[in-house]
Design an enzyme around this catalytic site. Structure first.
Site, PDB file in Angstrom:
ATOM      1  N   GLY A 171     -10.977  -5.510   5.527  1.00 60.66           N
ATOM      2  CA  GLY A 171     -11.023  -5.680   6.990  1.00 60.66           C
ATOM      3  C   GLY A 171     -12.040  -6.749   7.371  1.00 60.66           C
ATOM      4  O   GLY A 171     -12.465  -7.551   6.536  1.00 60.66           O
ATOM      5  N   HIS A 214     -10.813  -8.159  -3.686  1.00 62.98           N
ATOM      6  CA  HIS A 214     -10.189  -7.498  -2.531  1.00 62.98           C
ATOM      7  C   HIS A 214     -10.918  -7.946  -1.270  1.00 62.98           C
ATOM      8  O   HIS A 214     -11.990  -8.537  -1.342  1.00 62.98           O
ATOM      9  CB  HIS A 214     -10.301  -5.978  -2.684  1.00 62.98           C
ATOM     10  CG  HIS A 214      -9.295  -5.405  -3.627  1.00 62.98           C
ATOM     11  ND1 HIS A 214      -8.294  -4.554  -3.221  1.00 62.98           N
ATOM     12  CD2 HIS A 214      -9.106  -5.596  -4.956  1.00 62.98           C
ATOM     13  CE1 HIS A 214      -7.554  -4.232  -4.277  1.00 62.98           C
ATOM     14  NE2 HIS A 214      -8.020  -4.845  -5.335  1.00 62.98           N
ATOM     15  N   SER A 228       0.863  -1.183   0.000  1.00 67.22           N
ATOM     16  CA  SER A 228       0.000   0.000   0.000  1.00 67.22           C
ATOM     17  C   SER A 228       0.899   1.232   0.000  1.00 67.22           C
ATOM     18  O   SER A 228       2.096   1.135   0.308  1.00 67.22           O
ATOM     19  CB  SER A 228      -0.891   0.004   1.250  1.00 67.22           C
ATOM     20  OG  SER A 228      -0.073   0.188   2.398  1.00 67.22           O
ATOM     21  N   ASN A 263      -6.870 -10.787  -2.621  1.00 67.36           N
ATOM     22  CA  ASN A 263      -6.011  -9.993  -1.740  1.00 67.36           C
ATOM     23  C   ASN A 263      -6.310 -10.294  -0.264  1.00 67.36           C
ATOM     24  O   ASN A 263      -7.462 -10.257   0.157  1.00 67.36           O
ATOM     25  CB  ASN A 263      -6.282  -8.499  -1.939  1.00 67.36           C
ATOM     26  CG  ASN A 263      -5.907  -8.011  -3.315  1.00 67.36           C
ATOM     27  OD1 ASN A 263      -5.498  -8.787  -4.167  1.00 67.36           O
ATOM     28  ND2 ASN A 263      -6.038  -6.715  -3.525  1.00 67.36           N
ATOM     29  N   THR A 284      -5.612  -8.199   6.322  1.00 72.68           N
ATOM     30  CA  THR A 284      -6.013  -8.169   7.732  1.00 72.68           C
ATOM     31  C   THR A 284      -5.791  -9.513   8.438  1.00 72.68           C
ATOM     32  O   THR A 284      -5.344  -9.555   9.587  1.00 72.68           O
ATOM     33  CB  THR A 284      -7.500  -7.751   7.845  1.00 72.68           C
ATOM     34  OG1 THR A 284      -7.660  -6.514   7.143  1.00 72.68           O
ATOM     35  CG2 THR A 284      -7.930  -7.573   9.287  1.00 72.68           C
ATOM     36  N   ASP A 323      -0.602  -1.557  -4.236  1.00 74.18           N
ATOM     37  CA  ASP A 323      -2.000  -1.816  -3.875  1.00 74.18           C
ATOM     38  C   ASP A 323      -2.729  -0.471  -3.729  1.00 74.18           C
ATOM     39  O   ASP A 323      -2.256   0.401  -3.006  1.00 74.18           O
ATOM     40  CB  ASP A 323      -2.000  -2.602  -2.547  1.00 74.18           C
ATOM     41  CG  ASP A 323      -3.365  -3.143  -2.181  1.00 74.18           C
ATOM     42  OD1 ASP A 323      -4.191  -3.342  -3.093  1.00 74.18           O
ATOM     43  OD2 ASP A 323      -3.593  -3.379  -0.978  1.00 74.18           O
ATOM     44  N   HIS A 324      -3.853  -0.307  -4.379  1.00 75.83           N
ATOM     45  CA  HIS A 324      -4.641   0.939  -4.320  1.00 75.83           C
ATOM     46  C   HIS A 324      -3.781   2.189  -4.533  1.00 75.83           C
ATOM     47  O   HIS A 324      -3.745   3.095  -3.706  1.00 75.83           O
ATOM     48  CB  HIS A 324      -5.369   1.064  -2.966  1.00 75.83           C
ATOM     49  CG  HIS A 324      -6.477   0.084  -2.842  1.00 75.83           C
ATOM     50  ND1 HIS A 324      -7.697   0.257  -3.446  1.00 75.83           N
ATOM     51  CD2 HIS A 324      -6.530  -1.111  -2.221  1.00 75.83           C
ATOM     52  CE1 HIS A 324      -8.463  -0.795  -3.189  1.00 75.83           C
ATOM     53  NE2 HIS A 324      -7.781  -1.644  -2.453  1.00 75.83           N
TER      54      HIS A 324
HETATM   55  P1  13P Z   1      -8.198  -7.494   3.809  1.00 77.85           P
HETATM   56  O1  13P Z   1      -7.389  -6.593   4.669  1.00 77.85           O
HETATM   57  O2  13P Z   1      -9.642  -7.426   4.129  1.00 77.85           O
HETATM   58  O3  13P Z   1      -7.680  -8.887   3.798  1.00 77.85           O
HETATM   59  O4  13P Z   1      -8.098  -6.919   2.317  1.00 77.85           O
HETATM   60  C1  13P Z   1      -6.865  -6.793   1.698  1.00 77.85           C
HETATM   61  C2  13P Z   1      -6.976  -6.063   0.415  1.00 77.85           C
HETATM   62  O5  13P Z   1      -7.963  -6.151  -0.284  1.00 77.85           O
HETATM   63  C3  13P Z   1      -5.841  -5.231   0.006  1.00 77.85           C
HETATM   64  O6  13P Z   1      -6.117  -4.494  -1.143  1.00 77.85           O
END
Ligand code: 13P
Length: 287
Positions: A178, A207, A49, A229, A232, A84-85
């Site tokens: 999350g 995601h 990220s 992905n 969390t 990521d994002h």
């Molecule tokens: P989680 O944190 O819910 O596992 O999602 C991760 C994610 O999609 C990162 O882009």
């Protein structure tokens, strides 16, 4: 050597399995994920990220660390290093820093600007042999303590973005970053089926992989999801293992904790979690 995610995801989509994207935050997490991928003979995508990139001293440091680690650890399975994002600026920085894959999340731009920027980044990525992920719709998650429910993407909009030359598409199907709230209705397979029909061979990205029940993960893979992905769940596993270690009072008799020993249980917990996910996603043995 780092590789683009395009080839591994094409193979995954055709073979009806998914490649895991596991987010990295430091050296220990990176090493744990790489070693597990090698042990499982599985392709892997390391997600970074913008915040984690900043924490690890910038994208150039991250790319140098990951490339060196792949070599030093003798990792032979395909590894993609993926933003990521990413913002538009972040995407450009990662392209220059040596990442092999980029996600451009232009969902907050007006649609015309999002399209322009996505096209420009797709062209830049492809000249350099990188892969590009785009997002359609918005993926829910916690913001200021409020958990937003995941929205479902419009399949026609997915087709339009898929045609911009991206390599993989993250489409909201009710998924959330999350932990999922108790009243979460589950993934919308109706939406996923409609999107799959529109976009054909384009690998889809799920995601918010944490806490989605195994049967829903498998159904999503059968309907065209080729990248999942997870962040969390690794963080939670790490936290639990570290807490147990600290509570056991294993300090160095007044000299504090040895960081290598303190982090070791967390690293083992991440390895176990990554292995479980690779087995669930069906990527074991697919390198
Ligand atoms: P989680 O944190 O819910 O596992 O999602 C991760 C994610 O999609 C990162 O882009």
């Amino acid at each position: 050597m780092l590789v683009s995610a395009a080839e591994m995801l094409k193979k995954a989509k055709a073979g009806k399995y998914a490649v895991g994207q596991f987010n990295i935050n430091n050296l220990e997490w990176t090493k744990a994920i790489l070693q597990t991928a090698q042990e499982c003979n599985s392709p892997v995508i390391l997600g970074v990220s913008e915040g984690a990139g900043k924490y690890m001293c910038g994208f150039t440091t991250v790319a140098a660390m990951v490339s060196a680690m792949v070599e030093e650890l003798g990792i032979t399975v395909p590894v993609a290093l993926h933003l990521d994002h990413g913002s538009y600026e972040g995407a450009k920085k990662c392209i220059n820093a040596g990442f092999s894959s980029i996600m451009f999340d232009g969902s907050h731009y007006p649609i015309e600007e999002n399209i322009e920027k996505t096209k420009e980044l797709a062209a830049a990525c492809h000249v350099l042999g990188l892969s590009l992920e785009a997002e359609v719709g918005s993926i829910g998650g916690e913001e200021d303590g409020v958990v937003g429910m995941g929205e479902c993407a419009d399949p026609k909009e997915c087709k339009m973005v898929a045609d911009l030359g991206v390599d993989m598409l993250a489409a909201g199907i009710g998924n959330i970053h999350g932990k999922y709230p108790a009243n979460w209705p589950g993934l919308s397979f109706e939406t996923l089926e409609a999107i799959s029909k529109e976009v054909g061979d384009m690998p889809l990205v799920l995601h918010g992989g944490t806490g989605i029940p195994a049967d829903q993960i498998q159904r999503a893979i059968s309907l065209g999801v080729a990248k999942i992905n997870v962040n969390t769940e690794c963080q939670l596993a790490f936290q639990e293992a570290t807490r147990e270690y600290i509570e056991a009072g294993k300090d160095l008799q007044g000299k504090g904790f040895d960081p290598r020993k303190l982090l070791a249980p967390g690293v083992e917990a991440i390895k176990a979690m990554v292995k479980t996910k690779m087995e669930l996603f069906g990527s074991v043995g697919k390198a």
